[in-house]
Structure formats: C-alpha cells, structure tokens
Design an enzyme around this catalytic site. Structure first.
Site, PDB file in Angstrom:
ATOM      1  N   LYS A 146      41.452  32.416  46.411  1.00 43.81           N
ATOM      2  CA  LYS A 146      40.978  33.791  46.599  1.00 43.81           C
ATOM      3  C   LYS A 146      40.507  34.079  48.026  1.00 43.81           C
ATOM      4  CE  LYS A 146      39.985  35.526  42.028  1.00 43.81           C
ATOM      5  NZ  LYS A 146      40.446  34.437  41.140  1.00 43.81           N
ATOM      6  N   GLU A 161      34.767  44.634  43.061  1.00 44.85           N
ATOM      7  CA  GLU A 161      34.304  44.447  41.693  1.00 44.85           C
ATOM      8  C   GLU A 161      34.612  43.018  41.301  1.00 44.85           C
ATOM      9  OE1 GLU A 161      37.350  45.896  42.138  1.00 44.85           O
ATOM     10  OE2 GLU A 161      38.408  44.271  41.097  1.00 44.85           O
ATOM     11  N   SER A 194      45.656  26.562  41.700  1.00 51.96           N
ATOM     12  CA  SER A 194      44.985  27.710  42.317  1.00 51.96           C
ATOM     13  C   SER A 194      43.501  27.473  42.596  1.00 51.96           C
ATOM     14  CB  SER A 194      45.148  28.945  41.425  1.00 51.96           C
ATOM     15  OG  SER A 194      44.705  28.672  40.111  1.00 51.96           O
TER      16      SER A 194
HETATM   17  C1  PLP Z   1      41.227  34.473  40.069  1.00 49.74           C
HETATM   18  C2  PLP Z   1      41.920  33.220  39.796  1.00 49.74           C
HETATM   19  C3  PLP Z   1      43.229  33.199  39.273  1.00 49.74           C
HETATM   20  C4  PLP Z   1      43.984  34.431  38.878  1.00 49.74           C
HETATM   21  O1  PLP Z   1      44.248  35.329  39.899  1.00 49.74           O
HETATM   22  P1  PLP Z   1      45.714  35.581  40.469  1.00 49.74           P
HETATM   23  O2  PLP Z   1      45.577  36.856  41.205  1.00 49.74           O
HETATM   24  O3  PLP Z   1      46.644  35.696  39.290  1.00 49.74           O
HETATM   25  O4  PLP Z   1      46.053  34.432  41.314  1.00 49.74           O
HETATM   26  C5  PLP Z   1      43.849  31.968  39.101  1.00 49.74           C
HETATM   27  N1  PLP Z   1      43.217  30.819  39.412  1.00 49.74           N
HETATM   28  C6  PLP Z   1      41.963  30.793  39.893  1.00 49.74           C
HETATM   29  C7  PLP Z   1      41.340  29.485  40.208  1.00 49.74           C
HETATM   30  C8  PLP Z   1      41.272  31.991  40.101  1.00 49.74           C
HETATM   31  O5  PLP Z   1      40.018  31.953  40.582  1.00 49.74           O
END
Ligand code: PLP
Length: 402
Positions: free
Chosen positions: A91, A113, A377
């Site tokens: 993020k 938000e 992610s």
């Molecule tokens: C917020 C988040 C997501 C989902 O958001 P995307 O916009 O779909 O990438 C996925 N993995 C983690 C660790 C997150 O914090």
C-alpha cells in the site's frame, strides 16, 4: 489497440468512467491534469524513486520458494516480497506516490478513508514523511474492532475521525471523506487506496503500483532469462494485482490469475467471479448487489479483500479473457497461511495467503520447466488474532494435509 493503452477517455472499454456529482468534477479534472504533467517529469520521477528506494525499501526481493516448489511438485514458484516494504504491505507504493503528487500540486492536507486501518496507516506514514496534515475517516464500528490501528495512525500524527452515521463502517467513512473533499478541495488531496473510484484514480494507482511488475520483469529476466508463465495475485480493490499484471499486459504468453475472497464458500467477496455490472463509488464495474441493485454484504477472513466492487481494469481483463479470476475460501487461505509459515518461514497476510493457495494449486498441475510468480502483498503480523480465533472455530491451523 494495445491493452496497455487503456484507459481511453477515462474508460477501460465499457468499464470505469467518472460517475460523480458535478461538485467533484473540477477536483478530478485538476488531479488528472496535474498527474499528466508530473508523471513524466524527471524531477518528480527521481524524487519518487528515491523515496521508494531509501525510505520504502525497494526493490523488494523476488524469492525462489524452493520448499514450496517441492511441496507443490510442479512449476517453480517465486514470491514477490511486498511484505518486506515499509509498513508491511504494497500500500505504501501508492500512498507515497499520491502524497508526493499532492505536495507538488500545492496541497497541504491529505484525507483518506479506511476500513480495517491498513490504508489509513499507509496514508499516515506518507503524510508524516512528506510533512502533510493527514486526516483519516473510519467507521466507528471498524475503529472499535481495530483499536491498534487507530492508535497507530494517531501515533503517526494523523487525526482519526470516527464516523457514527449509517452502518458505521467503510461505506459511511467514504461518504464522509467525499463530503470533506468537496468542501476543502483547494488545499486537500483525497488519497484513494486502490485501483477504484472515478477516473483518474484507477489509472494513477495502477501506475504507482506498477513498480511491482516492472521489478518482477527485471528480476526474473536476470534470474531465469525469460518471462514467467503465470502471475498470481489476490484481488480486493485490485491494486497489487494490477500492479503485478500491467507491465506484462501486452505479452499474451504471460498468464494472469487474480484471486478473490471466497469467504465461507457461501457468502464471499468475489464480484468478478460472482457479481454483475453496475455503478458504485464513481465507476462502472462488477459489483456484488442484490436483485434490487442494493450493494450486498461481503464476507472474507481477509479485511483487505472485503469490498463489494473491484477496479474497472480487472473488469476489462475479465471481459477480454486476458486474465482469469478464481476464488479461494477462508479455510484454504488459512491453510496456505500456515503452510508458508512452516515451509518458508514467511507469515503472509491473509489476503496474500489467498494468492499463495491458488499459486500452489496451479503450480502442482504445471511442469517443472514452467514458472509461477505469486505476489505476497503483505505480512501476516496484523492477522495473528484473526488466525488464532479461526483455529478455535475450525481447527484448520492444527491439522496437516498430505
Ligand atoms: C489492502 C490489501 C490488499 C487488497 O488491496 P488491493 O488493492 O486489492 O491490492 C491485499 N493485501 C494486503 C496485504 C492489503 O493490505
């Protein structure tokens, strides 16, 4: 025309667009114009690249997961380690990019938000390092469930507004943030957290997250001398997935697999797999809605996947058959959460565990000459409590498979 040339006129084919009240149009037009001016400007690019390198910790490693590969018994599995980025997830790539853009536009204040608090935290980090006043809207109910994240955002210098309207969750927080933006647009940037919302947000967030896929290309070419066969990523709003896919959009030999939250197998958060086309939050895309067009309740063990819509570029990829989308259930994600921890010493975010599970399944049916890259992610420290209570309910973490 090439897939990478979208959006055109603010649209991804029939998806995307700018379905907003007139009062927000000037703000969106100003943002689009500023972004077009700045994105190629050497000074801006160098400043962002410097922040990503020295502050966020890029490039993130591309790790060959030998133990996971052996377990799957098929294609070679690599993990793109966004869990190692400052803040613990992808993020921050987007938050830093937009915060820098806002600063260059002369804005002094960021608003955002947040649902579970992940995006609010990334925004607070970016606001702190770039010296921008930061205010986060959060549903009062969400805040109660995520007290640590409220404390974390405040510690980072952000002001957290608890929203007591409606259901007191994300949807209500979005409404309040939009109200704030419409009133304070002269000094304020609305920092959207995924590839969603009205044009130009899906494009801007995609571009900032594309650093993931660009690095993958360099890293895999260095290591294997060719492009991967399949890229896998989880899809909430869709930003880590599109950031992974987009730099390969025009190379048909690279397959894409997006993984949505399958929930308990009944209730889910999978608009691409099970939704219909509609309009929400300023965009035309796939949504979860009932027969009256009311937005349906979503369900996923991973807070980041728990969203009833999805980025419009994914809707286009689905319509064209460029990407495939599937679901992984809560229980399967918990299995991958535990497996990756044990086999590789990496505790993944529950969102990312969805991608790991799907990658494992696919790799098992591919040949050892093939390559699968899954984007991790985020890290799983934030999910330990959730995982502990899930063990109590299902005994899912305790049992061995195979
Ligand atoms: C917020 C988040 C997501 C989902 O958001 P995307 O916009 O779909 O990438 C996925 N993995 C983690 C660790 C997150 O914090």
């Amino acid at each position: 025309m090439k897939l990478s040339e979208f959006p055109r006129q603010g649209r991804f084919g029939p998806f995307g667009g700018r379905f907003v009240p007139e009062i927000l149009m000037p703000a969106l037009e100003e943002l689009e114009a500023a972004y077009r001016d700045l994105k190629g400007e050497p000074g801006f690019k160098a400043q962002l690249a410097g922040l990503l390198r020295d502050y966020a910790g890029r490039p993130s490693p591309l790790y060959f997961a030998a133990n996971l590969t052996q377990y799957a018994g098929g294609a070679r599995i690599y993990l793109k380690r966004e869990d190692l980025i400052h803040g613990g997830a992808h993020k921050l790539n987007n938050a830093l990019g937009q915060a820098l853009l806002a600063k260059r536009m002369g804005k002094t204040r960021l608003i955002a938000e947040t649902g579970a608090g992940q995006h609010g935290t990334a925004t607070a980090i970016a606001g702190a390092v770039l010296g921008l006043q930061t205010e986060i809207y959060m549903g009062a109910l969400d805040a109660k469930r995520q007290q640590m994240n409220v404390f974390r955002m405040e510690l980072l210098g952000a002001k957290v507004h608890l929203v007591e309207n409606g259901g007191k969750t994300l949807k209500d927080a979005i409404n309040e943030a939009l109200r704030d933006w419409a009133t304070n647009v002269r000094n304020t940037h609305y920092l959207v957290g995924s590839v969603v919302g009205p044009h130009p947000y899906p494009m801007i967030v995609r571009d900032f997250q594309s650093v993931i896929g660009k690095e993958i290309r360099e890293q895999i070419l260095t290591r294997e001398g060719r492009l991967p066969d399949l890229l896998v990523a989880c899809v909430g709003g869709g930003s880590n997935a599109i950031g992974t896919f987009y730099p390969f959009a025009d190379e048909a030999e690279v397959g894409f697999l997006g993984v949505e939250g399958g929930g308990d197998g009944g209730r889910h958060s999978a608009p691409l797999s099970h939704g219909q086309v509609g309009v929400l939050h300023g965009m035309r895309t796939y949504l979860l809605q009932d027969e009256w067009g009311q937005i349906a309740k979503t369900n996923s063990i991973a807070a980041g996947l728990d969203y009833p819509g999805v980025g419009p570029e994914h809707a286009l990829y689905l319509a064209l058959g460029r990407a495939e989308y599937t679901t992984v259930t809560d229980e399967e994600a918990l299995f991958a959460f535990r497996l990756l921890s044990r086999l590789e010493g990496i505790i993944p975010a529950l969102e990312s565990a969805h991608a790991v599970y799907a990658a494992l399944e696919r790799a098992g049916n591919m040949s050892p000459e093939e390559m699968v890259i899954a984007t991790l992610s985020g890290r799983g420290d934030k999910d330990l409590e959730t995982a502990i209570s899930a063990v109590g309910e299902t005994d899912g973490l305790g049992s061995d498979r195979g």
